[in-house]
Design an enzyme around this catalytic site. Structure first.
Site, PDB file in Angstrom:
ATOM      1  N   TYR A 156       0.830  -1.202   0.000  1.00 49.67           N
ATOM      2  CA  TYR A 156       0.000   0.000   0.000  1.00 49.67           C
ATOM      3  C   TYR A 156       0.869   1.258   0.000  1.00 49.67           C
ATOM      4  CZ  TYR A 156      -3.753  -3.227   1.440  1.00 49.67           C
ATOM      5  OH  TYR A 156      -4.670  -4.254   1.520  1.00 49.67           O
ATOM      6  N   TRP A 172     -12.729 -12.291  -6.181  1.00 46.84           N
ATOM      7  CA  TRP A 172     -13.926 -12.767  -5.468  1.00 46.84           C
ATOM      8  C   TRP A 172     -15.163 -12.718  -6.343  1.00 46.84           C
ATOM      9  CZ3 TRP A 172     -11.946 -15.767  -2.515  1.00 46.84           C
ATOM     10  CH2 TRP A 172     -10.921 -15.458  -1.631  1.00 46.84           C
ATOM     11  N   ASP A 183     -10.661  -3.343   8.465  1.00 46.50           N
ATOM     12  CA  ASP A 183      -9.419  -3.134   7.710  1.00 46.50           C
ATOM     13  C   ASP A 183      -8.789  -1.813   8.133  1.00 46.50           C
ATOM     14  OD1 ASP A 183      -7.397  -3.582   5.709  1.00 46.50           O
ATOM     15  OD2 ASP A 183      -8.892  -4.681   4.536  1.00 46.50           O
ATOM     16  N   GLY A 242      -9.125  -0.303  11.762  1.00 42.49           N
ATOM     17  CA  GLY A 242      -8.121  -0.717  12.726  1.00 42.49           C
ATOM     18  C   GLY A 242      -7.124  -1.693  12.134  1.00 42.49           C
ATOM     19  N   LYS A 254      -7.706 -15.275   2.480  1.00 44.16           N
ATOM     20  CA  LYS A 254      -6.360 -14.990   1.983  1.00 44.16           C
ATOM     21  C   LYS A 254      -5.616 -14.064   2.938  1.00 44.16           C
ATOM     22  CE  LYS A 254      -5.935 -14.169  -2.397  1.00 44.16           C
ATOM     23  NZ  LYS A 254      -6.163 -13.502  -3.700  1.00 44.16           N
ATOM     24  N   HIS A 266      -2.221 -16.773   4.821  1.00 47.51           N
ATOM     25  CA  HIS A 266      -1.099 -17.125   3.939  1.00 47.51           C
ATOM     26  C   HIS A 266      -0.068 -15.997   3.813  1.00 47.51           C
ATOM     27  CE1 HIS A 266      -2.710 -15.567  -0.247  1.00 47.51           C
ATOM     28  NE2 HIS A 266      -2.761 -14.639   0.685  1.00 47.51           N
ATOM     29  N   ASP A 267      -0.408 -14.809   4.325  1.00 45.86           N
ATOM     30  CA  ASP A 267       0.540 -13.694   4.291  1.00 45.86           C
ATOM     31  C   ASP A 267       1.565 -13.736   5.421  1.00 45.86           C
ATOM     32  OD1 ASP A 267      -0.668 -12.450   2.079  1.00 45.86           O
ATOM     33  OD2 ASP A 267      -2.130 -11.441   3.351  1.00 45.86           O
ATOM     34  N   ASN A 325       4.835 -16.969  -4.689  1.00 43.63           N
ATOM     35  CA  ASN A 325       4.496 -15.548  -4.671  1.00 43.63           C
ATOM     36  C   ASN A 325       4.472 -14.994  -3.252  1.00 43.63           C
ATOM     37  OD1 ASN A 325       3.752 -13.174  -6.204  1.00 43.63           O
ATOM     38  ND2 ASN A 325       1.771 -13.333  -5.194  1.00 43.63           N
ATOM     39  N   GLN A 332       6.553 -11.711  -1.978  1.00 46.07           N
ATOM     40  CA  GLN A 332       5.738 -10.542  -1.645  1.00 46.07           C
ATOM     41  C   GLN A 332       5.369 -10.401  -0.165  1.00 46.07           C
ATOM     42  OE1 GLN A 332       2.433 -10.336  -4.827  1.00 46.07           O
ATOM     43  NE2 GLN A 332       3.152  -8.251  -4.504  1.00 46.07           N
TER      44      GLN A 332
END
Length: 346
Positions: A148, A165, A211, A236, A253, A256-257, A303, A307
């Site tokens: 971001y 989605w 978010d 938040g 998802k 997995h980060d 990926n 990332q």
């Protein structure tokens, strides 16, 4: 399947080597607006006409169009006046900006952002960390700070996730009957496409998108109408801030980060806030238990290396994370599509 002697190994290797060429052809045709122009046109167009409309060279456009024909994204008809091109249905549905199932935005995110990180895949393998510093000259310590890094980049990412989605959301939301859950929090819900699908499928539910403040601002401005009364927002950072009480938490998802420790940290917070009898729905692309595939998930895991701080996991690995956080009665549903569902109950 034939014996190994039947396989044409040189051809297989060349096909793998050409994979990035194939994707770049599709990305470029999307970026230049080829599929949009042909959708708007009432008749097939020549390469010269397409080049003139889109402001490209005629020689470059002719080669791009012919490559798209070879990839079965376009059809061509040779007439006395020359070759005329039109979209195949797959391109009308998935590659035009105006289609409800458009994948244009995720294509552009892959083309302009993910590709740059993947140039340093060998470095990521050597070092075991993401490559934002090499690709963009910014710190890699905060993956989402890097993702971001500008409002424009954040918007691209959110629009890309929404497009995913639009074609995958329903599969994961009907994997289990979620109708008993009326108070739902979508952690990291971004642009709201999954929340919109959820309230459409379960009209008695309300979904709150939790978010970052800047993500919520863009979601309200660009993606979720104030008229969609079943969708609310909570600003938040769910790692640092409190998580309100709810019946069901959706983490699509998200895990997995992150590494295992951070996943357990987040799931433990969710468990503490979850109402008795409630649960958490994980939406992830599941690896086979022996890690032999699916190949798409294996590539997603690569990926995650370039990332993020995370990886793709097996159902057993996600179950172990849920159990460590306190969840029980864990169910797994493979959808047969790109993303699967894991439900843990409190």
């Amino acid at each position: 399947m034939g014996s190994t002697e039947d396989l044409d190994y040189p051809q297989i290797i060349m096909q793998y080597s050409n994979g990035f060429l194939i994707s770049k052809v599709m990305f470029t045709a999307c970026e230049l607006g080829v599929f949009d122009l042909l959708l708007e046109s009432e008749k097939p167009l020549s390469s010269d006409a397409i080049a003139a409309h889109l402001g490209t060279s005629t020689i470059g456009m002719k080669r791009l169009l012919d490559a798209c024909v070879g990839l079965k994204l376009l059809a061509v008809e040779v007439t006395q006046e020359g070759a005329l091109y039109r979209n195949k249905e797959i391109s009308n549905v998935y590659l035009t900006k105006s289609s409800p199932k458009s994948q244009y935005h995720i294509m552009m995110y892959y083309s302009n952002t993910v590709y740059l990180c993947w140039q340093y895949l060998a470095d990521a393998v050597r070092e075991g960390r993401n490559q934002y510093e090499r690709a963009f000259g910014i710190s890699s310590k905060d993956p989402f700070g890097a993702m971001y890094r500008s409002d424009e980049e954040m918007l691209k990412f959110m629009a890309g996730q929404n497009s995913v989605w639009s074609i995958c959301g329903r599969d994961v939301l009907v994997a289990f009957d979620l109708s008993p859950f009326t108070q739902i929090y979508d952690l990291g819900g971004g642009g709201g496409a999954l929340a919109q699908e959820c309230v459409s499928l379960y009209p008695n539910s309300t979904v709150t998108i939790y978010d970052l403040p800047k993500v919520v601002r863009v979601a309200k401005e660009r993606f979720v109408s104030p008229k969609e009364h079943q969708i609310a927002f909570h600003e938040g950072n769910f790692f640092n801030d409190s998580i309100p009480e709810a019946e069901l938490y959706i983490l699509s998802k998200i895990l997995h980060d992150w590494d295992d420790d951070k996943c357990i940290q987040l799931l433990a917070k969710v468990y503490k806030s979850c109402k008795p009898g409630g649960g958490v729905l994980l939406v992830e692309s599941l690896l086979n238990e022996d890690k032999s595939g699916p190949v798409e998930t294996q590539l997603y895991s690569m990926n995650m290396l370039v990332q993020t701080e995370g990886k793709e996991r097996t159902a057993a690995e996600y179950s172990k994370l849920l159990e460590a956080a306190g969840f029980g009665v864990i169910q797994v549903k493979r959808t047969g599509k790109l993303y699967d569902a894991v439900l843990g109950r409190k």
